[in-house]
Design an enzyme around this catalytic site. Structure first.
Site, short mmCIF file in Angstrom:
data_model
loop_
_atom_site.label_atom_id
_atom_site.label_comp_id
_atom_site.label_asym_id
_atom_site.label_seq_id
_atom_site.Cartn_x
_atom_site.Cartn_y
_atom_site.Cartn_z
N ASP A 46 -2.23 1.91 -4.80
CA ASP A 46 -3.49 2.35 -4.22
C ASP A 46 -4.54 1.25 -4.34
O ASP A 46 -4.51 0.42 -5.26
CB ASP A 46 -3.99 3.61 -4.94
N HIS A 50 0.82 -1.22 0.00
CA HIS A 50 0.00 0.00 0.00
C HIS A 50 0.85 1.27 0.00
O HIS A 50 0.33 2.36 -0.23
CB HIS A 50 -0.94 0.00 1.21
#
Length: 423
Positions: free
Chosen positions: A399, A395
């Site tokens: 995204d 992450h």
């Protein structure tokens, strides 16, 4: 007679130290030229250390689990002639006994850590009663030998590392006679044994990499179900038509092809993140790591330039690399350089998994098993072959929306397999 000293060789790639994983010889053994003396573990692969001479082992320079510097003394062999050790040096004490070397902290784990051992064997023990679903640790050769002898491996006490069953254990089991063997047949006897298994060699490397991956990357997972009915029909058709001449296709080559096509629109997934330099390296080439289970643990051989391979070319390379990894023959180059990883447990794939990233990559695609389920299509209940993709992403780089769209792109390609081949 003279003494030949073998030092820890320079394995290359700037490696200054390696871990001694296993000895294949012991003091007093006679060895011949090119016989493998020990296995050592680098950051990337297991490496055999062969003998350059004939002779008798007179001293070992360490014990499994010890980290040794390149150039340090590994083993001494008594040879005919002068050897390579000067007379003055021969008066110095031999390397410290292996028992004095620092030992790793014992950690209990059921995983195998070594393939072979030369530790002294204990006297034959009574047969053990394992749970019916417990799979004893043993090499494929030992399993075949046991099958040929009609021996149930779960009843055999293993004397190798982590309780691994060796050929000698099969012989000892047979020597005990049928009356003793029968005593091990009950699965209801109380057990009070406990094993202390040092985490060394490949198992230590796997533990370090998994811990590093979970500590450094911000993992998140995304799961999507896919209707692979049409894909399976295509695979069966191609195997019936071309299997005899080109080889059988599994699901993996189709998944590799789907990755190649989907990554054209999602290049951010085909990347490696240097979090020390804070730089993302996006790769034009698609080097797919294929997670493979071996006797010594999880390995990830790499299908290089998957973007330039046909289905059958990918299938052949996947098979070759998997065999090399399982037999310990994969080279360092074959186990490094992947840009995205594919992991599958095949028929044991379960419904959902949460794969751990193969750092420094930013995406890993996990494949779960195919099951037939009732599905509603246009208001009708039909039986379809369904499969989940359980994938994880970093992450810090990827995204959530991009990850979801990437997996949806894979879904579209796999559900309409003709699109895999439309440029």
């Amino acid at each position: 007679m003279g003494t030949h000293v073998i030092k820890m060789p320079d394995i290359g790639e700037g490696i200054a130290e390696v871990e001694l994983s296993v000895w294949h010889v012991k003091v007093g053994d006679m060895v011949v030229e090119d016989q493998v003396l020990a296995d050592v573990m680098t950051d990337k692969a297991m490496v055999d250390i062969p003998s350059p001479v004939h002779g008798r082992v007179i001293a070992l320079g360490g014990e499994p689990g010890e980290v040794m510097a390149v150039g340090s003394e590994l083993i001494r062999i008594e040879v005919e002639g002068a050897g390579n050790l000067k007379e003055s040096a021969q008066q110095t004490p031999a390397p410290a006994p292996a028992a004095q070397a620092p030992k790793p902290t014992p950690v209990a784990t059921p995983e195998p850590v070594l393939e072979k051992t030369t530790a002294p064997r204990c006297a034959p023990q009574a047969p053990v009663a394992r749970d019916p679903d417990e799979r004893p640790l043993a090499s494929p050769a030992v399993r075949k030998h046991a099958l040929d002898l009609g021996i149930q491996l779960r009843l055999v006490q293993g004397s190798g590392p982590a309780g691994r069953v060796l050929h000698e254990d099969l012989e000892a089991y047979l020597a005990q006679g049928p009356s003793t063997q029968a005593k091990g047949g009950s699965g209801y006897a109380e057990r009070h044994d406990e094993q202390q298994i040092p985490v060394i060699g490949m198992r230590r490397k796997i533990a370090q990499r998994m811990q590093e991956a979970t500590q450094r990357a911000a993992h998140f997972s995304y799961v999507e179900e896919i209707d692979v009915t049409a894909l399976e029909e295509l695979r069966v058709h191609l195997n019936e038509k071309h299997g005899a001449s080109r080889g059988k296709l599994t699901l993996l080559p189709f998944l590799v092809r789907a990755l190649v096509v989907a990554l054209r629109d999602f290049p951010q997934m085909n990347a490696r993140y240097d979090d020390d330099a804070q730089v993302i390296h996006r790769s034009g080439a698609v080097h797919v790591g294929v997670a493979t289970q071996s006797d010594v643990g999880l390995m990830v051989p790499v299908v290089r330039h998957a973007e330039a391979r046909s289905l059958w070319d990918s299938a052949t390379e996947i098979s070759r690399l998997a065999t090399a990894a399982r037999t310990g023959k994969a080279s360092r180059d074959e186990l490094s350089g992947s840009t995205i990883t594919l992991t599958s447990l095949g028929a044991l794939g379960g419904i959902v998994s949460t794969p751990v990233l193969n750092l420094p990559e930013v995406a890993i695609v996990g494949v779960n098993k195919i099951v037939e389920r009732p599905v509603v299509i246009k208001g009708q209940i039909v039986i379809r072959k369904m499969m989940n993709l359980s994938s994880s992403f970093d992450h810090r780089v990827v995204d959530g929306m991009d990850a979801a769209q990437f997996i949806q792109a894979l879904r579209g390609l796999l559900e309409q397999p003709a699109t895999l081949f439309v440029d």
